[in-house]
Design an enzyme around this catalytic site. Structure first.
Site, PDB file in Angstrom:
ATOM      1  N   SER A 198       0.824  -1.210   0.000  1.00  0.00           N
ATOM      2  CA  SER A 198       0.000   0.000   0.000  1.00  0.00           C
ATOM      3  C   SER A 198       0.860   1.263   0.000  1.00  0.00           C
ATOM      4  O   SER A 198       2.001   1.267   0.465  1.00  0.00           O
ATOM      5  CB  SER A 198      -0.915   0.032   1.229  1.00  0.00           C
ATOM      6  OG  SER A 198      -1.668  -1.150   1.320  1.00  0.00           O
TER       7      SER A 198
HETATM    8  N1  SAH Z   1      -1.042  -4.526   3.812  1.00  0.00           N
HETATM    9  C1  SAH Z   1      -0.319  -4.892   2.606  1.00  0.00           C
HETATM   10  C2  SAH Z   1      -1.124  -4.493   1.395  1.00  0.00           C
HETATM   11  C3  SAH Z   1      -1.304  -5.618   0.454  1.00  0.00           C
HETATM   12  S1  SAH Z   1      -2.496  -5.363  -0.827  1.00  0.00           S
HETATM   13  C4  SAH Z   1       1.065  -4.300   2.608  1.00  0.00           C
HETATM   14  O1  SAH Z   1       1.315  -3.443   3.457  1.00  0.00           O
HETATM   15  O2  SAH Z   1       1.891  -4.703   1.792  1.00  0.00           O
HETATM   16  C5  SAH Z   1      -3.872  -6.271  -0.197  1.00  0.00           C
HETATM   17  C6  SAH Z   1      -3.638  -7.716   0.071  1.00  0.00           C
HETATM   18  O3  SAH Z   1      -4.900  -8.264   0.465  1.00  0.00           O
HETATM   19  C7  SAH Z   1      -3.173  -8.560  -1.106  1.00  0.00           C
HETATM   20  O4  SAH Z   1      -1.993  -9.216  -0.761  1.00  0.00           O
HETATM   21  C8  SAH Z   1      -4.316  -9.551  -1.328  1.00  0.00           C
HETATM   22  O5  SAH Z   1      -3.880 -10.831  -1.745  1.00  0.00           O
HETATM   23  C9  SAH Z   1      -4.946  -9.604   0.038  1.00  0.00           C
HETATM   24  N2  SAH Z   1      -6.329 -10.065   0.103  1.00  0.00           N
HETATM   25  C10 SAH Z   1      -7.346  -9.827  -0.762  1.00  0.00           C
HETATM   26  N3  SAH Z   1      -8.481 -10.411  -0.330  1.00  0.00           N
HETATM   27  C11 SAH Z   1      -8.177 -11.045   0.834  1.00  0.00           C
HETATM   28  C12 SAH Z   1      -8.914 -11.826   1.770  1.00  0.00           C
HETATM   29  N4  SAH Z   1     -10.209 -12.095   1.614  1.00  0.00           N
HETATM   30  N5  SAH Z   1      -8.268 -12.295   2.853  1.00  0.00           N
HETATM   31  C13 SAH Z   1      -6.949 -12.046   3.050  1.00  0.00           C
HETATM   32  N6  SAH Z   1      -6.201 -11.327   2.210  1.00  0.00           N
HETATM   33  C14 SAH Z   1      -6.801 -10.816   1.116  1.00  0.00           C
END
Ligand code: SAH
Length: 202
Positions: A52
């Site tokens: 993010s």
């Molecule tokens: N917090 C992360 C942001 C990652 S983007 C960081 O700081 O790097 C969002 C993430 O949510 C992705 O990796 C995606 O695979 C995950 N995601 C999407 N739907 C999800 C779900 N239902 N349960 C868990 N993870 C999920």
């Protein structure tokens, strides 16, 4: 130590600003993107997902209003970056990721950055973590089509859930407080997250 170039605009919570300065974001981005680690941008981390934008991480953390003694659930581990920032702000952090390779990446990044105490789970985060609930705060880093009810129900009384809600493209960050009268909702900034994929997601 991150340079002062992180653009956190209207974020004023001193604990959040300190946490953002402490966590080395370069350890959570792919090697070839390291020179962009402090850009105010989401960056690809593989599996079609992104770490993010720092500003959004700070906004989510500020909205959770953490004091240091909380148990927090982080939904969407990705690179593990947001979980690391939350670990600076709260006592205990569980994080859940649906893509096993990314959960492994988050685990490795968190260990390398000194946050081995964060528990990384694999699964559908829209179902929360019933065995670890309730939580004082829940942060969701992916866009939900509507307010995720199961996550709301895993909050402590007065607990806070921060989640981007809306369609693909743009969403609105919602700050939801669990109260006896039902969810108290405040709409915060516009944002753009990858979709939350799961039973109560897309
Ligand atoms: N917090 C992360 C942001 C990652 S983007 C960081 O700081 O790097 C969002 C993430 O949510 C992705 O990796 C995606 O695979 C995950 N995601 C999407 N739907 C999800 C779900 N239902 N349960 C868990 N993870 C999920």
């Amino acid at each position: 130590m991150p340079p002062e170039s992180l653009d956190l605009r209207d974020v004023s919570d001193a604990r959040v600003l300190a946490a953002m300065e402490t966590v080395p974001r370069e350890l959570f981005v792919p090697d070839q993107l390291r020179e962009h680690a402090y850009d105010d941008a989401a960056l690809p981390i593989g599996s079609g997902q992104t770490i993010s934008q720092p500003y959004m991480v700070a906004k989510i953390c500020e909205a959770l209003a953490l004091r240091g003694d909380e148990h927090v659930l982080d939904v969407g581990s990705g690179s593990g970056y947001q979980a690391a920032v939350l670990a600076e702000l709260a006592a205990e952090v569980d994080t859940i990721e649906r893509i096993p390779e990314l959960a492994e990446l988050a685990r490795a990044n968190l260990a390398a950055a000194g946050y081995a105490g964060v528990r990384v789970h694999v699964g559908d985060g829209t179902r929360g973590l019933p065995d670890q609930a309730p939580f004082d705060a829940i942060a969701v880093a992916a866009a939900a089509p509507r307010r995720p009810q199961t996550l709301y129900e895993q909050l402590e009384p007065r607990g806070r859930l921060v989640v981007p809600v809306g369609r693909f493209g743009t969403q609105r960050l919602e700050v939801i407080v669990r109260s006896p009268e039902g969810p108290a909702v405040r709409r915060s900034v516009a944002c753009r997250f990858v979709p939350l994929v799961g039973e109560e997601g897309f």
